[in-house]
Scaffold this motif. Structure first.
Motif, PDB file in Angstrom:
ATOM      1  N   GLN A   2      -4.607  36.783   1.759  1.00  0.00           N
ATOM      2  CA  GLN A   2      -3.147  36.672   1.813  1.00  0.00           C
ATOM      3  C   GLN A   2      -2.620  36.222   0.449  1.00  0.00           C
ATOM      4  O   GLN A   2      -3.282  35.448  -0.226  1.00  0.00           O
ATOM      5  N   PRO A   3      -1.413  36.694   0.082  1.00  0.00           N
ATOM      6  CA  PRO A   3      -0.824  36.217  -1.171  1.00  0.00           C
ATOM      7  C   PRO A   3      -0.658  34.699  -1.131  1.00  0.00           C
ATOM      8  O   PRO A   3      -0.354  34.139  -0.072  1.00  0.00           O
ATOM      9  N   ARG A   4      -0.870  34.066  -2.257  1.00  0.00           N
ATOM     10  CA  ARG A   4      -0.714  32.614  -2.288  1.00  0.00           C
ATOM     11  C   ARG A   4       0.712  32.231  -2.666  1.00  0.00           C
ATOM     12  O   ARG A   4       1.276  32.746  -3.634  1.00  0.00           O
ATOM     13  N   VAL A   5       1.265  31.309  -1.891  1.00  0.00           N
ATOM     14  CA  VAL A   5       2.608  30.804  -2.126  1.00  0.00           C
ATOM     15  C   VAL A   5       2.506  29.377  -2.657  1.00  0.00           C
ATOM     16  O   VAL A   5       1.707  28.580  -2.157  1.00  0.00           O
ATOM     17  N   PHE A   6       3.288  29.076  -3.676  1.00  0.00           N
ATOM     18  CA  PHE A   6       3.410  27.670  -4.105  1.00  0.00           C
ATOM     19  C   PHE A   6       4.891  27.346  -4.225  1.00  0.00           C
ATOM     20  O   PHE A   6       5.662  28.132  -4.781  1.00  0.00           O
ATOM     21  N   SER A   7       5.307  26.195  -3.684  1.00  0.00           N
ATOM     22  CA  SER A   7       6.666  25.745  -3.959  1.00  0.00           C
ATOM     23  C   SER A   7       6.742  24.227  -3.926  1.00  0.00           C
ATOM     24  O   SER A   7       5.835  23.563  -3.435  1.00  0.00           O
ATOM     25  N   GLY A   8       7.826  23.709  -4.492  1.00  0.00           N
ATOM     26  CA  GLY A   8       7.960  22.262  -4.609  1.00  0.00           C
ATOM     27  C   GLY A   8       9.370  21.789  -4.341  1.00  0.00           C
ATOM     28  O   GLY A   8      10.332  22.561  -4.373  1.00  0.00           O
ATOM     29  N   ILE A   9       9.463  20.506  -4.036  1.00  0.00           N
ATOM     30  CA  ILE A   9      10.769  19.878  -3.833  1.00  0.00           C
ATOM     31  C   ILE A   9      10.735  18.494  -4.450  1.00  0.00           C
ATOM     32  O   ILE A   9       9.750  17.773  -4.328  1.00  0.00           O
ATOM     33  N   GLN A  10      11.832  18.125  -5.113  1.00  0.00           N
ATOM     34  CA  GLN A  10      11.885  16.823  -5.778  1.00  0.00           C
ATOM     35  C   GLN A  10      12.270  15.725  -4.787  1.00  0.00           C
ATOM     36  O   GLN A  10      13.222  15.897  -4.022  1.00  0.00           O
ATOM     37  N   PRO A  11      11.584  14.579  -4.871  1.00  0.00           N
ATOM     38  CA  PRO A  11      11.978  13.446  -4.015  1.00  0.00           C
ATOM     39  C   PRO A  11      13.053  12.615  -4.707  1.00  0.00           C
ATOM     40  O   PRO A  11      12.903  11.412  -4.863  1.00  0.00           O
ATOM     41  N   SER A  12      14.134  13.276  -5.087  1.00  0.00           N
ATOM     42  CA  SER A  12      15.161  12.567  -5.845  1.00  0.00           C
ATOM     43  C   SER A  12      16.289  12.096  -4.935  1.00  0.00           C
ATOM     44  O   SER A  12      17.341  11.677  -5.403  1.00  0.00           O
ATOM     45  N   GLY A  13      16.064  12.147  -3.624  1.00  0.00           N
ATOM     46  CA  GLY A  13      17.079  11.716  -2.667  1.00  0.00           C
ATOM     47  C   GLY A  13      16.700  12.309  -1.334  1.00  0.00           C
ATOM     48  O   GLY A  13      15.601  12.835  -1.164  1.00  0.00           O
ATOM     49  N   SER A  14      17.625  12.231  -0.392  1.00  0.00           N
ATOM     50  CA  SER A  14      17.377  12.762   0.933  1.00  0.00           C
ATOM     51  C   SER A  14      17.488  14.288   0.902  1.00  0.00           C
ATOM     52  O   SER A  14      18.505  14.805   0.437  1.00  0.00           O
ATOM     53  N   PRO A  15      16.499  15.035   1.415  1.00  0.00           N
ATOM     54  CA  PRO A  15      16.618  16.497   1.416  1.00  0.00           C
ATOM     55  C   PRO A  15      17.892  16.940   2.136  1.00  0.00           C
ATOM     56  O   PRO A  15      18.321  16.321   3.113  1.00  0.00           O
ATOM     57  N   THR A  16      18.495  18.016   1.632  1.00  0.00           N
ATOM     58  CA  THR A  16      19.791  18.463   2.153  1.00  0.00           C
ATOM     59  C   THR A  16      19.663  19.744   2.964  1.00  0.00           C
ATOM     60  O   THR A  16      18.627  20.412   2.946  1.00  0.00           O
ATOM     61  N   LEU A  17      20.781  20.085   3.600  1.00  0.00           N
ATOM     62  CA  LEU A  17      20.859  21.354   4.310  1.00  0.00           C
ATOM     63  C   LEU A  17      20.622  22.520   3.340  1.00  0.00           C
ATOM     64  O   LEU A  17      20.048  23.538   3.727  1.00  0.00           O
TER      65      LEU A  17
END
Ligand code: AMP
Ligand code: TRP
Length: 335
Positions: A2-17
């Motif tokens: 399967q194709p490999r997916v990478f993604s990230g999110i910053q913990p710079s506050g509460s995640p938003t909608l």
């Protein structure tokens, strides 16, 4: 494979909608199709000033929120960026082949630095190279992100291609994966800006209770036309209808028919209910993790070990192709 997916999110506050609709939801939905790696990028958060205690707390909360939103540790690797030192090692190496001119073109740096260009930390300027290292360390094929990160993924491609030209085929060139709807959820108090964790006034947090959601949506900026159309020139209403569209699954035509002759209040009431209904199961699961925080800690510790095992060979290959390591070892063995 399967194709490999990478993604990230910053913990710079509460995640938003915006994070949820533009990214997290799609990560969760793609889990059976891809080989998935998701990362809470705390080193990226450090590019703007952070309170250490809050950063630690936000890192845990963001990871728990991803799990609550359906990221399943049996199908996806989840870890914290700073737990895997290969990210910073690779960043340095890629820095040496990234032209300043490429970084000068990054619009996010210009926006974030604003008039403080000379006083922001050098890390803010360098941020896209760290992001390239995140993606390239795992040989990711696809990078599911919101619209604002497209330029950074394109830079990652350029860096990978340049590396391969200079030192031989080593790095996988990734592609951005941007959702057709939801790639750019706008701030409720100003629909010309994107909804962002760092501007809570215009954002819905994934932990907002139904009454908070209702109040925030009721206050959302719209226009004085009073006609419900799915038209980008009515930016505030368009944003609300886009949220409706993703959560209800209705087409623009179906929505226009549904709201014909109605005022914006009806739209807002429905949007608020759709959001709260979508967040409810997520908030319940999040509360369960809060009661047993060690579950999250264990998932992150295992994730970091596995991530290290995946990233280390790539970084090793990069080092060797650039002339590092190999010679030192052969000298040592000759002694
Ligand atoms: P960040 O909060 O900057 O770490 O972003 C994490 C992910 O959410 C990235 O893929 C972003 O592109 C996406 N994202 C952030 N804000 C929005 C937004 N307002 N609309 C859509 N996607 C977003
Ligand atoms: N820069 C991204 C953002 O703010 C977060 C991020 C860091 C990222 N590394 C990444 C996203 C790698 C995708 C792939 O949204």
């Amino acid at each position: 494979m399967q194709p490999r997916v990478f993604s990230g999110i910053q913990p710079s506050g509460s995640p938003t909608l915006g994070n949820y609709l533009g990214a997290i939801r799609n990560w969760a939905e793609g889990q059976d199709k891809f080989d998935n790696i998701f990362c809470v990028v705390d080193l990226h958060a450090l590019t703007l000033p952070q309170n250490p205690r809050e950063l630690r707390q936000n890192t845990w909360e963001t990871a728990a929120m991803l799990l609550a939103a359906g990221i399943d540790p049996d199908r996806s690797l989840l870890f914290v960026q700073s737990h895997v030192p290969e990210h910073t090692a690779l960043t340095w190496l890629l820095n040496t082949i990234t032209p300043m001119g490429w970084l000068n073109r990054m619009t996010q740096f210009k926006t974030k630095a604003g008039s403080e260009r000379d006083s922001v930390g050098a890390g803010l300027y360098n941020y896209p190279v760290l992001m390239a290292a995140d993606i390239l360390a795992y040989g990711a094929n696809l990078v599911p992100v919101g619209d604002d990160q497209k330029q950074h993924v394109e830079l990652t491609r350029d860096i990978a291609e340049r590396f391969n030209t200079l030192f031989g085929e080593t790095l996988t060139v990734p592609q951005p994966l941007i959702p057709e709807v939801g790639a750019r959820i706008m701030a409720l108090d100003d629909p010309s800006r994107k909804m962002s964790k760092s501007e809570p006034a215009g954002a819905i947090s994934l932990s907002d209770a139904p009454d908070v959601v209702r109040k925030k949506i009721a206050r959302a900026v719209t226009d004085s036309l009073g006609i419900v159309r799915f038209d980008p020139s009515q930016a505030g209403l368009y944003n609300l209808l886009s949220i409706h569209r993703i959560l209800s699954g209705l087409s623009p035509q179906e929505m226009e028919a549904r709201f014909e002759g109605q005022g914006y209040r009806v739209v807002k009431d429905e949007v608020a209910s759709l959001i709260s209904d979508a967040l409810k199961p997520l908030q319940d699961r999040y509360a369960a993790f809060q009661r047993e925080p060690e579950i999250v800690d264990r998932i992150l510790a295992e994730g970091a070990d596995r991530a290290h095992d995946l990233a280390a060979p790539t970084v090793r290959r990069v080092e060797e192709s650039m002339g590092l390591r190999a010679r030192i070892q052969s000298t040592a063995s000759a002694l």
